[in-house]
Design a protein around this motif. Structure first.
Motif, short mmCIF file in Angstrom:
data_model
loop_
_atom_site.label_atom_id
_atom_site.label_comp_id
_atom_site.label_asym_id
_atom_site.label_seq_id
_atom_site.Cartn_x
_atom_site.Cartn_y
_atom_site.Cartn_z
N THR A 30 -10.50 44.64 21.66
CA THR A 30 -11.49 43.80 21.23
C THR A 30 -11.34 42.49 21.93
O THR A 30 -10.55 42.30 22.73
CB THR A 30 -11.16 43.60 19.67
OG1 THR A 30 -12.36 42.74 19.15
CG2 THR A 30 -9.85 42.97 19.31
N ARG A 31 -12.16 41.53 21.39
CA ARG A 31 -12.01 40.23 21.96
C ARG A 31 -12.25 39.18 20.83
O ARG A 31 -13.40 39.46 20.01
CB ARG A 31 -13.15 39.84 22.98
CG ARG A 31 -13.02 38.64 23.62
CD ARG A 31 -14.29 38.36 24.55
NE ARG A 31 -14.12 37.31 25.61
CZ ARG A 31 -15.08 36.64 25.94
NH1 ARG A 31 -16.50 36.80 25.49
NH2 ARG A 31 -15.05 35.73 27.02
N MET A 32 -11.44 38.29 20.58
CA MET A 32 -11.68 37.29 19.63
C MET A 32 -11.55 35.96 20.08
O MET A 32 -10.65 35.47 20.79
CB MET A 32 -10.12 37.38 18.54
CG MET A 32 -9.74 38.66 18.10
SD MET A 32 -7.91 38.39 17.41
CE MET A 32 -7.58 40.24 17.42
N THR A 33 -12.84 35.43 19.78
CA THR A 33 -12.94 34.07 20.37
C THR A 33 -13.21 33.07 18.98
O THR A 33 -13.34 33.48 17.85
CB THR A 33 -14.22 33.88 21.18
OG1 THR A 33 -15.35 34.27 20.37
CG2 THR A 33 -13.95 35.01 22.29
N VAL A 34 -13.07 31.87 19.14
CA VAL A 34 -13.02 30.70 18.12
C VAL A 34 -14.14 29.81 18.89
O VAL A 34 -14.00 29.32 19.81
CB VAL A 34 -11.70 30.10 18.02
CG1 VAL A 34 -12.05 28.69 17.16
CG2 VAL A 34 -10.62 30.95 17.31
N GLY A 35 -15.12 29.55 18.04
CA GLY A 35 -16.11 28.48 18.56
C GLY A 35 -16.15 27.24 17.59
O GLY A 35 -16.16 27.46 16.52
N TYR A 36 -16.67 26.16 18.13
CA TYR A 36 -16.78 25.00 17.39
C TYR A 36 -18.17 24.24 17.67
O TYR A 36 -18.41 24.05 19.23
CB TYR A 36 -15.81 24.01 17.10
CG TYR A 36 -15.95 22.67 16.58
CD1 TYR A 36 -15.50 22.68 15.06
CD2 TYR A 36 -16.60 21.64 17.30
CE1 TYR A 36 -15.96 21.37 14.47
CE2 TYR A 36 -16.68 20.41 16.48
CZ TYR A 36 -16.53 20.30 15.18
OH TYR A 36 -16.63 19.21 14.44
#
Ligand code: ZN
Length: 196
Positions: free
Chosen positions: A111-117
Motif C-alpha cells: 500500500t502507500r500511506m501519505t499525510v497531507g496538510y
C-alpha cells in the motif's frame, strides 16, 4: 527523541488509527512488510503552520495528530506540483510526505500511506491517479469533490473513496485540514497528475 523513534511512534499511532476507522481497515490490511529506511528531512513552509494549527481533532484522532506534529521536522515533505500549476500561496501552505510505500520513510509494496496538510482557503484542483484511494481526515475540515457526485464536507474521522483515475478535488475554507491517505492497486509509485 531520534528521528527513527519518532517515526516508530508515528507508525504506531497510524496503525491504531487504521484499526479504529472501519473504512480504512476495510480498504487495505495493515502491511506486514514495513521496513524503516533513514531518509533526509526536507522542510517546507507548512511545518510551523501545521504545528501551530492542525485543526480540530476527535478523541480518536488526537494521538495521530500529535504524532504528526512531532514528526514534522523529520519528514521528507514534498510538493509534487509546480508554482505554475498551483500558485505560490498554495505551495507556501501545502505539503505531503510518504509515511510508508515504495518510496516512503517505511518501505512497503502492499500500500502507500501519505499525510497531507492544507492551510485554510486553498483549492486543490481536479487531479487523478491509477491507484484507488481512501482519504481520512485527522484534523480540521475540507470539502471533498468527485465528478458527478455530491460534495462532502469532512472533519476528523471522515473518509472518502476515489476510484482508479476518477478525477477529484479538495477545498479548504475557514479551517486547515490534515489527512491520512491510503492507496491500493497498481501504480503506487506514480505521482498524481492534474486532470486535463
Ligand atoms: Zn487522490
Amino acid at each position: 527523541m531520534s528521528a527513527r523513534a519518532a517515526f516508530e511512534a508515528l507508525l504506531s499511532a497510524a496503525r491504531d488509527w487504521h484499526a479504529s476507522v472501519p473504512a480504512l481497515a476495510g480498504f487495505v490490511p495493515w502491511p506486514d512488510d514495513l521496513r524503516y529506511v533513514p531518509r533526509p528531512a526536507h522542510a517546507l513552509p507548512l511545518i510551523p503552520l501545521l504545528q501551530a494549527d492542525p485543526g480540530t481533532t476527535s478523541p480518536q484522532s488526537q494521538p495521530l495528530c500529535d504524532a504528526l506534529r512531532a514528526i514534522a521536522p523529520y519528514a521528507e515533505w514534498r510538493h509534487t506540483y509546480t508554482e505554475a500549476e498551483v500558485g505560490g500561496d498554495f505551495l507556501n501552505r501545502f505539503g505531503w510526505f510518504e509515511l510508508a510505500g515504495p518510496d516512503g520513510h517505511f518501505i512497503t509494496h502492499q500500500t502507500r500511506m501519505t499525510v497531507g496538510y492544507w492551510g485554510p482557503n486553498l483549492y486543490y484542483d481536479w487531479h487523478q491517479h491509477e491507484p484507488e484511494e481512501l482519504y481520512s481526515v485527522v484534523s480540521g475540515q475540507a470539502v471533498f469533490r468527485v465528478r458527478d457526485q455530491t460534495d462532502e464536507t469532512l472533519s476528523a474521522g471522515g473518509t472518502r473513496l476515489h476510484a482508479s483515475q476518477q478525477p477529484h478535488a479538495l477545498e479548504t475554507r475557514d479551517h486547515p485540514v490534515l489527512t491520512f491517505v491510503l492507496w491500493r492497486g497498481a501504480g503506487l509509485a506514480d505521482p498524481p497528475r492534474l486532470s486535463a
